[in-house]
Motif scaffolding. Structure first.
Motif, PDB file in Angstrom:
ATOM      1  N   THR A   1      39.155  52.974  25.199  1.00 27.04           N
ATOM      2  CA  THR A   1      38.618  51.689  24.772  1.00 27.04           C
ATOM      3  C   THR A   1      39.720  50.651  24.579  1.00 27.04           C
ATOM      4  O   THR A   1      39.445  49.447  24.552  1.00 27.04           O
ATOM      5  N   ALA A   2      40.966  51.105  24.449  1.00 27.67           N
ATOM      6  CA  ALA A   2      42.082  50.178  24.273  1.00 27.67           C
ATOM      7  C   ALA A   2      42.587  49.606  25.591  1.00 27.67           C
ATOM      8  O   ALA A   2      43.262  48.571  25.599  1.00 27.67           O
ATOM      9  N   LEU A   3      42.294  50.255  26.701  1.00 25.94           N
ATOM     10  CA  LEU A   3      42.836  49.800  27.983  1.00 25.94           C
ATOM     11  C   LEU A   3      42.368  48.381  28.290  1.00 25.94           C
ATOM     12  O   LEU A   3      41.174  48.088  28.223  1.00 25.94           O
ATOM     13  N   PRO A   4      43.287  47.476  28.641  1.00 20.94           N
ATOM     14  CA  PRO A   4      42.892  46.107  28.985  1.00 20.94           C
ATOM     15  C   PRO A   4      41.910  46.065  30.152  1.00 20.94           C
ATOM     16  O   PRO A   4      41.955  46.901  31.053  1.00 20.94           O
ATOM     17  N   VAL A   5      41.020  45.080  30.119  1.00 16.52           N
ATOM     18  CA  VAL A   5      40.037  44.877  31.174  1.00 16.52           C
ATOM     19  C   VAL A   5      40.594  43.881  32.186  1.00 16.52           C
ATOM     20  O   VAL A   5      41.021  42.788  31.812  1.00 16.52           O
ATOM     21  N   ALA A   6      40.586  44.265  33.452  1.00 15.18           N
ATOM     22  CA  ALA A   6      41.175  43.429  34.497  1.00 15.18           C
ATOM     23  C   ALA A   6      40.552  42.044  34.517  1.00 15.18           C
ATOM     24  O   ALA A   6      39.341  41.892  34.645  1.00 15.18           O
ATOM     25  N   GLY A   7      41.391  41.034  34.383  1.00 13.33           N
ATOM     26  CA  GLY A   7      40.950  39.659  34.435  1.00 13.33           C
ATOM     27  C   GLY A   7      40.452  39.092  33.128  1.00 13.33           C
ATOM     28  O   GLY A   7      40.097  37.908  33.077  1.00 13.33           O
ATOM     29  N   TYR A   8      40.449  39.899  32.038  1.00 14.98           N
ATOM     30  CA  TYR A   8      39.835  39.427  30.801  1.00 14.98           C
ATOM     31  C   TYR A   8      40.651  39.668  29.544  1.00 14.98           C
ATOM     32  O   TYR A   8      40.681  38.801  28.659  1.00 14.98           O
ATOM     33  N   THR A   9      41.283  40.818  29.370  1.00 14.72           N
ATOM     34  CA  THR A   9      41.915  41.101  28.084  1.00 14.72           C
ATOM     35  C   THR A   9      43.331  41.633  28.254  1.00 14.72           C
ATOM     36  O   THR A   9      43.713  42.158  29.301  1.00 14.72           O
ATOM     37  N   GLY A  10      44.097  41.500  27.153  1.00 12.12           N
ATOM     38  CA  GLY A  10      45.417  42.112  27.054  1.00 12.12           C
ATOM     39  C   GLY A  10      46.348  41.750  28.182  1.00 12.12           C
ATOM     40  O   GLY A  10      46.365  40.625  28.696  1.00 12.12           O
ATOM     41  N   SER A  11      47.142  42.715  28.611  1.00  8.02           N
ATOM     42  CA  SER A  11      48.144  42.471  29.639  1.00  8.02           C
ATOM     43  C   SER A  11      47.542  42.315  31.027  1.00  8.02           C
ATOM     44  O   SER A  11      48.273  42.078  31.993  1.00  8.02           O
TER      45      SER A  11
END
Length: 486
Positions: free
Chosen positions: A402-412
């Motif tokens: 659940t921590a993995l960033p979402v491509a194009g939307y969150t985090g790195s």
């Protein structure tokens, strides 16, 4: 990672079934993820669980309520065990053939559930420098060895045996301990509420006044961790740009206040900040803080507690937090080896992987953040760790997914995968890794058929001038997995 290679980072830890996780991957949910609305909505639902559900309240007898019709599913159920088509996977990963990625590109892809790999490519050695994808392994080992609900306490202990009472600030290895209350400014979609030394000073001063103590000598104990505070393989310029000397007692991850330069001794900096806060609460501190072990017979007079390991993992994976990763590595070493050092943490991670049936395939890790260029990791190990986190046998590891960033939307991944297949955005979650000459990705994807897969893509001989094109090529390959009919 060096300053010029820093990963840009911008949610919440939720223990959810993998099926719910997959829904968050779908492109249609992208905006909700980007704004944080979906996650706040979920947490509010859980927090409001005690409120009667309006649907469960019987209507007045005079009202004729038609039956509720459940709409058809918006998307097919995700399948993590479905076999993947090797040819389709190979075609999706065609961008890995880009010369921008250099002469050493290795990768592994397989269904999220089960064993074996649908695709494995390795030119030369089957291991590569993992950079920050190392944090996937560190986080999994910490969750496995410590548990997701574990917290770390920073305490104060009072010894009244001397002429002047001696108060000792004891570091418990809280990676996110702050100087003052409040969440830090930044682009993270999720930042847990942090413990802070100002609150600890307030609680301690209140307890001291009740005991009639108004003047103390102040000590600080940072002895929980051992060994060097800086790994010898780290480049000198990484301090303090990317990480500070690792300590069981620090504030703001060892960073100084603006305009004050680098912090040579993070524990002393934390004790100084605590002393100032204590003085503002009416307690006189004689002399300066001194380092020393807390007295065995002392009385605890104050305590603040860190976020849970699951919450720490959520943040460190999303924004690639080097400092938090190194602290969790040492806690893993203490839990498994009784040794809170780099070496103890490395042995703990290795034992946790082997204990769960993961073949190391020649991998070796020296730190928890991935800053070390001596680290070597096989992509198949990253795939197996992600599978372990998705396994029904290990729900305590679910926060990693659940921590993995979402491509194009969150985090790195906020501003990545925007040049490749459009369907890849929102359908891929991954941890990034970047060092000079190194670009890596490891995560999960759901393809157009709803097939769930785990993947790891690694290139560690990228020419310096090709850094950005190489990253784009790797992003396109990962996005291709989300867009393919695999």
């Amino acid at each position: 990672m060096g300053k010029r290679d820093r990963e840009r980072g911008a949610g919440r830890v939720r223990r959810m079934l993998v099926g719910v996780l997959v829904l968050a991957l779908l492109a249609g949910a992208g905006v909700a993820w980007q704004t944080g609305w979906a996650e706040r909505w979920w947490d509010e639902l859980r927090a409001d669980a005690g409120t009667p559900d309006p649907a469960a309240v019987a209507p007045p007898s005079t009202v004729d309520i038609p039956p509720v019709v459940v709409p058809a599913a918006l998307a097919p159920a995700a399948d993590g065990a479905a076999a993947l088509d090797p040819a389709a996977v190979r075609q999706a990963l065609a961008p890995l053939d880009s010369p921008d990625l250099g002469r050493h590109v290795i990768a592994a892809v397989g269904p999220l559930e089960g064993t074996g790999l649908t695709y494995e490519a390795a030119e030369g050695a089957g291991v590569a420098i993992p950079a920050s994808t190392t944090k996937v392994v560190t986080a999994a080992a910490a969750l496995f060895l410590l548990g997701p609900e574990r917290t770390f306490a920073t305490t104060t202990v009072l010894d009244t045996s001397g002429t002047t009472p001696r108060l000792v600030l004891v570091g418990g290895g809280d990676p996110l301990l702050a100087r003052s209350p409040g969440r830090p400014a930044g682009g993270a979609t999720y930042d847990p509420a942090r413990a802070d030394v100002r609150t600890l000073a307030k609680r301690t001063a209140r307890a001291l006044r009740r005991s009639g103590v108004t003047t103390v000598e102040l000590g600080f104990d940072d002895g929980l961790f051992s060994g060097p505070s800086v790994h010898p393989s780290w480049k000198p310029e990484y301090i303090p740009d990317e990480v500070n000397p690792v300590s069981a007692l620090w504030v703001d991850e060892g960073r100084a206040l603006p305009g004050r330069g680098a912090v040579a001794d993070p524990a002393l900096e934390a004790a100084t900040a605590f002393a100032q806060a204590l003085a503002r609460r009416g307690v006189t501190v004689t002399g300066g803080p001194t380092r020393g072990a807390a007295p065995a017979g002392g009385t605890e007079v104050g305590r603040v507690t860190s976020p849970t390991v699951a919450q720490i993992v959520q943040r460190l994976i999303e924004v690639s937090d080097n400092a938090a990763a190194e602290v969790l590595l040492r806690h893993a070493g203490i839990a498994d080896q009784g040794d809170g050092s780099f070496a103890g943490g490395q042995r703990a991670v290795e034992r946790a992987l082997v204990a769960n049936g993961i073949d190391l395939r020649g991998s070796v890790l020296y730190d928890g953040s991935g800053l070390s260029r001596d680290n070597r990791l096989a992509p198949g190990v990253l795939v197996d760790v992600l599978r372990l986190a998705a396994s029904a046998d290990h729900p305590q590891l679910r926060p990693l997914l659940t921590a993995l960033p979402v491509a194009g939307y969150t985090g790195s991944l906020t501003d990545r995968m925007d040049l490749g297949p459009a369907a890849g955005r929102g359908r891929v979650r991954a941890k990034t890794g970047t060092l000079t000459g190194v670009t890596t990705l490891a995560g999960i994807a759901v393809d157009a058929h709803g097939h769930l897969m785990a993947f790891a893509l690694m290139a560690d001989r990228v020419k310096k001038v090709k850094g950005l094109p190489a990253r784009v090529a790797m992003d396109n390959a990962a996005a291709g997995l989300g867009a393919c009919l695999c």
